[in-house]
Structures are given as C-alpha cells and as structure tokens.
Write a protein that holds these residues in place. Sequence first.
Motif, short mmCIF file in Angstrom:
data_model
loop_
_atom_site.label_atom_id
_atom_site.label_comp_id
_atom_site.label_asym_id
_atom_site.label_seq_id
_atom_site.Cartn_x
_atom_site.Cartn_y
_atom_site.Cartn_z
N ARG A 75 0.86 -1.21 0.09
CA ARG A 75 0.03 -0.19 -0.03
C ARG A 75 0.92 1.42 0.79
O ARG A 75 0.64 2.01 -0.72
CB ARG A 75 -1.00 -0.04 1.62
CG ARG A 75 -2.24 -1.00 1.13
CD ARG A 75 -3.21 -0.82 2.10
NE ARG A 75 -2.38 -1.47 3.57
CZ ARG A 75 -2.61 -2.24 4.39
NH1 ARG A 75 -2.65 -3.38 3.53
NH2 ARG A 75 -1.62 -2.23 5.53
N GLN A 76 1.80 0.99 0.85
CA GLN A 76 2.58 1.91 1.05
C GLN A 76 3.78 2.68 -0.77
O GLN A 76 3.61 3.92 -0.59
CB GLN A 76 3.69 2.15 1.90
CG GLN A 76 5.02 3.17 2.31
CD GLN A 76 3.95 4.61 2.62
OE1 GLN A 76 3.15 4.79 4.06
NE2 GLN A 76 4.39 5.78 1.81
N THR A 77 4.17 1.72 -0.97
CA THR A 77 4.77 1.83 -2.21
C THR A 77 3.64 2.28 -3.31
O THR A 77 4.31 3.09 -3.83
CB THR A 77 5.27 0.42 -2.96
OG1 THR A 77 6.20 -0.52 -2.10
CG2 THR A 77 5.32 0.41 -4.36
N ALA A 78 2.31 1.94 -3.26
CA ALA A 78 1.31 2.64 -4.24
C ALA A 78 1.11 3.80 -4.16
O ALA A 78 1.16 4.90 -4.61
CB ALA A 78 0.14 1.51 -4.49
N ALA A 79 1.08 4.76 -2.86
CA ALA A 79 0.84 5.14 -2.54
C ALA A 79 2.19 6.15 -2.69
O ALA A 79 1.96 7.68 -3.24
CB ALA A 79 0.83 5.78 -1.16
N ASP A 80 3.11 5.87 -2.58
CA ASP A 80 4.55 6.89 -3.19
C ASP A 80 4.77 6.61 -4.71
O ASP A 80 5.39 7.79 -5.31
CB ASP A 80 5.74 5.82 -2.90
CG ASP A 80 5.95 5.76 -1.06
OD1 ASP A 80 5.41 6.63 -0.75
OD2 ASP A 80 6.78 5.20 -0.94
N ARG A 81 3.68 5.96 -5.35
CA ARG A 81 4.39 5.85 -7.25
C ARG A 81 2.60 7.10 -7.20
O ARG A 81 3.52 7.60 -8.16
CB ARG A 81 4.01 4.65 -7.70
CG ARG A 81 4.44 3.76 -7.43
CD ARG A 81 4.20 2.41 -7.95
NE ARG A 81 5.30 1.36 -8.03
CZ ARG A 81 5.76 0.30 -8.34
NH1 ARG A 81 4.16 -0.24 -8.67
NH2 ARG A 81 6.61 -0.15 -8.11
N ARG A 82 2.37 7.04 -6.44
CA ARG A 82 0.29 7.94 -7.11
C ARG A 82 1.35 9.66 -7.00
O ARG A 82 1.17 10.64 -8.30
CB ARG A 82 -0.34 7.81 -6.23
CG ARG A 82 -1.35 6.96 -6.40
CD ARG A 82 -3.14 7.09 -6.25
NE ARG A 82 -3.15 6.49 -4.68
CZ ARG A 82 -2.77 5.11 -3.57
NH1 ARG A 82 -2.58 4.55 -4.49
NH2 ARG A 82 -2.42 5.14 -2.54
N ASP A 83 1.76 10.03 -5.34
CA ASP A 83 2.69 11.59 -5.35
C ASP A 83 3.72 11.65 -5.90
O ASP A 83 4.00 12.25 -6.55
CB ASP A 83 3.15 11.26 -4.47
CG ASP A 83 1.75 10.71 -2.70
OD1 ASP A 83 0.85 10.67 -3.40
OD2 ASP A 83 2.16 10.79 -1.48
N ALA A 84 4.17 10.63 -6.77
CA ALA A 84 5.85 10.87 -7.66
C ALA A 84 5.14 11.31 -8.37
O ALA A 84 5.34 11.69 -9.78
CB ALA A 84 6.77 9.51 -7.89
N ALA A 85 3.61 10.67 -9.18
CA ALA A 85 3.53 10.44 -10.25
C ALA A 85 2.45 11.50 -10.77
O ALA A 85 2.56 12.64 -11.62
CB ALA A 85 2.32 9.75 -11.06
#
Length: 109
Positions: free
Chosen positions: A79-89
């Motif tokens: 979940r944290q990885t998915a959130a980090d990817r959304r933030d980076a995008a």
Amino acid sequence: MLTRVCRMPPRRDGEQPHPADSAVTAGVLTGLLEGRVGHPADRRTAAERRAATERQATAERQATAERQATAERLAAAERQTAADRRDAAQRLAAVARPNPVPRVGTSDG
C-alpha cells in the motif's frame, strides 16, 4: 525361537511366503517382547505426551501468527509503495506542465 519366527521355512504346499511376512512378524514379536520385559517403545508418561502435544500446538500457533504478521507487513508495504508511486506521478505531472506563455500586449508580459 526369534530366529525361527523370522526365518520361517517355506510352506509345504510349495508356495513361497511373501517377503514382508517375516519382517512384519519380527516387528510384532519384538514389540511384544519389549512389552513383556518392561521396555515399551514409548516410555513417556501421559503428562509428557500432553506437554509435547501442547508444545507442538503452541509452535503451530506461533508460526501461524508469524505468517499472518508477515502477510500484514507485506500488504502495508505494498500500500505504501502504491501511495509513493501516486505521489511521484502527481509531482512529475506538476513539473511536466508547460508554463503558459505570456501574450504580448497584456498585463502578463
């Protein structure tokens, strides 16, 4: 006597005994003899067997809890990885937006 039981002669009708017959007979006879002379195969008391069973059950519960905790940590990391990817995008999209070009003759330029 033990030798005689383990090495039975062939039957009189000419049929050969099955090879497992003497092995099974020897195992059963050995168990009976151990029981008769006071050396049972399992010398543990009922309390020791219960304690061993409880230790095994406790170990299985601990292993299950550890597997569950590992699965929960993995899910949280995903979940944290998915959130980090959304933030980076989102940050990348904000940086990649073209700046508006000011028009000549307006207050912008």
